[in-house]
Scaffold this motif. Structure first.
Motif, PDB file in Angstrom:
ATOM      1  N   LEU A  43       0.752  -1.272  -0.150  1.00 22.44           N
ATOM      2  CA  LEU A  43       0.282   0.578  -0.035  1.00 22.44           C
ATOM      3  C   LEU A  43       0.749   1.108   0.030  1.00 22.44           C
ATOM      4  CD1 LEU A  43      -2.945  -0.933   3.159  1.00 22.44           C
ATOM      5  CD2 LEU A  43      -2.683  -1.289  -0.294  1.00 22.44           C
ATOM      6  N   ALA A  73     -10.871   9.120  -2.874  1.00 21.24           N
ATOM      7  CA  ALA A  73     -11.416   7.726  -2.329  1.00 21.24           C
ATOM      8  C   ALA A  73      -9.897   7.202  -3.744  1.00 21.24           C
ATOM      9  CB  ALA A  73     -12.689   8.172  -3.928  1.00 21.24           C
ATOM     10  N   GLU A  76      -7.665   6.823  -0.655  1.00 20.24           N
ATOM     11  CA  GLU A  76      -8.064   6.706   0.834  1.00 20.24           C
ATOM     12  C   GLU A  76      -8.388   5.208   0.912  1.00 20.24           C
ATOM     13  OE1 GLU A  76     -11.959   8.535   1.966  1.00 20.24           O
ATOM     14  OE2 GLU A  76     -12.920   6.519   2.894  1.00 20.24           O
ATOM     15  N   GLN A  77      -8.584   4.739  -0.470  1.00 22.28           N
ATOM     16  CA  GLN A  77      -8.681   3.382  -0.948  1.00 22.28           C
ATOM     17  C   GLN A  77      -6.924   2.390  -0.364  1.00 22.28           C
ATOM     18  OE1 GLN A  77      -8.841   1.815  -5.132  1.00 22.28           O
ATOM     19  NE2 GLN A  77      -8.033   3.439  -5.084  1.00 22.28           N
ATOM     20  N   TYR A  78      -6.009   2.904  -0.136  1.00 22.95           N
ATOM     21  CA  TYR A  78      -4.885   2.851  -0.322  1.00 22.95           C
ATOM     22  C   TYR A  78      -4.347   2.693   1.454  1.00 22.95           C
ATOM     23  CZ  TYR A  78      -4.481   1.795  -5.410  1.00 22.95           C
ATOM     24  OH  TYR A  78      -4.155   1.443  -6.411  1.00 22.95           O
ATOM     25  N   GLY A  79      -5.727   3.143   2.516  1.00 20.52           N
ATOM     26  CA  GLY A  79      -5.515   2.726   3.652  1.00 20.52           C
ATOM     27  C   GLY A  79      -4.404   4.178   4.300  1.00 20.52           C
ATOM     28  N   VAL A  80      -3.422   4.053   5.117  1.00 20.70           N
ATOM     29  CA  VAL A  80      -2.949   5.112   6.039  1.00 20.70           C
ATOM     30  C   VAL A  80      -2.109   6.770   5.042  1.00 20.70           C
ATOM     31  CG1 VAL A  80      -3.526   5.205   8.322  1.00 20.70           C
ATOM     32  CG2 VAL A  80      -1.591   3.922   7.391  1.00 20.70           C
ATOM     33  N   LEU A  83      -3.873   8.321   2.080  1.00 20.56           N
ATOM     34  CA  LEU A  83      -4.182   8.879   2.697  1.00 20.56           C
ATOM     35  C   LEU A  83      -3.034  10.351   2.343  1.00 20.56           C
ATOM     36  CD1 LEU A  83      -7.160  10.490   3.381  1.00 20.56           C
ATOM     37  CD2 LEU A  83      -6.504  10.596   5.669  1.00 20.56           C
ATOM     38  N   GLN A  84      -2.232   9.752   3.543  1.00 24.10           N
ATOM     39  CA  GLN A  84      -0.999  10.282   3.174  1.00 24.10           C
ATOM     40  C   GLN A  84      -0.280  10.920   2.034  1.00 24.10           C
ATOM     41  OE1 GLN A  84       0.674  11.659   6.648  1.00 24.10           O
ATOM     42  NE2 GLN A  84       1.399  12.828   5.010  1.00 24.10           N
TER      43      GLN A  84
END
Lengths: 307, 307
Positions: A43, A73, A76-80, A83-84
């Motif tokens: 991720l 989106a 966000e789909q790749y998690g934190v 989001l970073q």
């Protein structure tokens, strides 16, 4: 921020917004390989690839366009880690002088909306410490819950000079299923347009437009013309140009006579331009930034014919 | 997962969902102090406080309730550290055998919805590697964009046995502004209910209910009764009990004759029970978990009178 957006549109003579919706399948392999070498096919590796891809796009278009619109989106789909990358993309684009439209389409009751509002366009406090977290300049919102779900954002818009684009008529094929239903002879999207226009009076900028804008899909030319009349002082964020099938002529009605009133988004049409028939003979995958630049110039000129 | 939810409701004889919407202002100071000592009064410190608060709540209620509903906004506002706390909360609750309803209320066009769907209830791939990222069992969605914005979730619901709760009639004061508009004598929320009912036929569980549920606010008793008829095989996620003012009697109409068909959420009424008049004489702040347990039992018994 609506004033800053307008000034930037005027200075750059361009109403184009670049949608930063990167997907791994069109990130060139040299970027992916470097990211995977560093972080593995994880991720984090995927998120790093998206970020580096975005930086190159931003480097090649920042002097031409007023704004970019990252779609949360995709990160966000790749998690934190994802989001970073979203936040790092915003930071990088801001440093290049771009206005940031965070395409988050959130919707919730007031107490929850306040948390989204503080995080995305306001300030979050931890006891006596204060943090600006996501740093978008504008965010998109969904109106289905009504005014008290929007109000918590209006205060932050006025306090921190931020802005909103509220979904009125979306660009997707089934948008009419709810949005086109008729209420006393008027469509739902027109009713929502009237509400957005009314809410917008609470947050006027200095150049004649409200900080509260509307999302109006370019795929519906007649409706956007109608909505232009319903919301004369509302800026439109217009998706649907290019990959979703709309032409410049389709969106002429989104603009006011001053040539303002709308910004038009293109995502894949610009950031994946190097994969398109039109550009792939001229540009190698490594030159995807230059292809994006060429696509932005073509789109700018196309839009300027009609606005 | 709808079947697992139903079985758990039956085993625990409880239709209560605990909403994990923690706010720093009701996290007891001993938890906050420990988190700040470790990470400072930072986004990480705040996120750690929320996580530790949640863990204690989960420890005290997991044997009593079928499900928890973390509200992502409460975590997302603290950036990547907050989102990590959201994910860690989900992981912890899953290990305790709870069904997870991620209250994310996302809405977007199909290609974007696919990214949310894969990240939240499906699988995300990075080349040949496959990741389950957020691991919710159910998520909430907003229907304003129509069927093609929902369809990308239905495949993952069926493939991975996940579920949805789609906003039909929300619990907030202004919910009627759009949702109550009349279309040929029927309200928008009824029209949306009909759509959700229809979409739900594509994803039936084995126990007679669909994997595609509806959010129906408890603050509207007449409407929820009406919607129960429109959506006979749709499970309702019912917000609004307690803090938002609805009583058990108000939501009797949400249940079918089998005593199933609805789960009722309470957030502050349970997780902040120790601050309420009713409990604060019995429980110290340090005993907030025990207060939450007592509030869950009271709510279970209250609901069981009417279902």
């Amino acid at each position: 921020m609506i004033d800053q957006l307008i000034r930037s549109i005027q200075e750059k003579n361009n109403a184009t917004v670049v949608g930063l919706d990167p997907r791994l399948n069109f990130v060139p392999s040299h970027i992916k390989e470097q990211a995977y070498a560093q972080y593995g096919k994880t991720l984090k590796g995927a998120s790093e690839a998206l970020l580096q891809f975005n930086k190159t796009i931003i480097d090649h278009v920042h002097d031409l366009v007023p704004a970019v619109k990252p779609q949360v989106a995709m990160y966000e789909q790749y998690g934190v880690e994802g989001l970073q990358a979203y936040m790092d993309t915003i930071q990088y684009a801001k440093e290049k002088g771009l206005v940031i439209i965070g395409d988050i389409k959130r919707s919730d009751i007031a107490s929850t909306a306040m948390a989204y509002s503080d995080g995305h366009i306001g300030r979050v406090t931890v006891e006596d410490e204060c943090f600006e977290v996501y740093k978008e300049d504008f965010i998109t919102l969904n109106p289905y819950l009504g005014y008290d779900s929007i109000e918590p954002y209006i205060g932050n818009c006025n306090t921190y000079d931020k802005g909103l684009f509220i979904l009125v008529k979306t660009s997707n094929p089934n948008s009419g299923e709810i949005q086109d239903l008729l209420v006393e002879g008027d469509t739902i999207y027109k009713k929502v347009g009237q509400l957005v226009n009314q809410w917008g009076t609470e947050a006027m900028g200095e150049l004649g437009y409200s900080r509260i804008g509307a999302v109006v899909g370019a795929t519906h030319p007649k409706q956007s013309k109608e909505l232009r009349k319903v919301m004369p002082k509302t800026f439109f964020l217009v998706p649907g140009y290019g990959a979703q099938g709309a032409t410049a002529e389709d969106l002429a009605g989104c603009f006011n006579k001053d040539g303002l009133g709308a910004i038009v988004n293109s995502s894949r049409g610009i950031i994946a331009a190097y994969t398109k028939e039109q550009y792939k003979k001229t540009f190698k995958a490594e030159e995807f930034g230059s292809a994006a630049r060429k696509a932005v110039i073509a789109m700018r000129n196309d839009l300027n014919r009609v606005r």
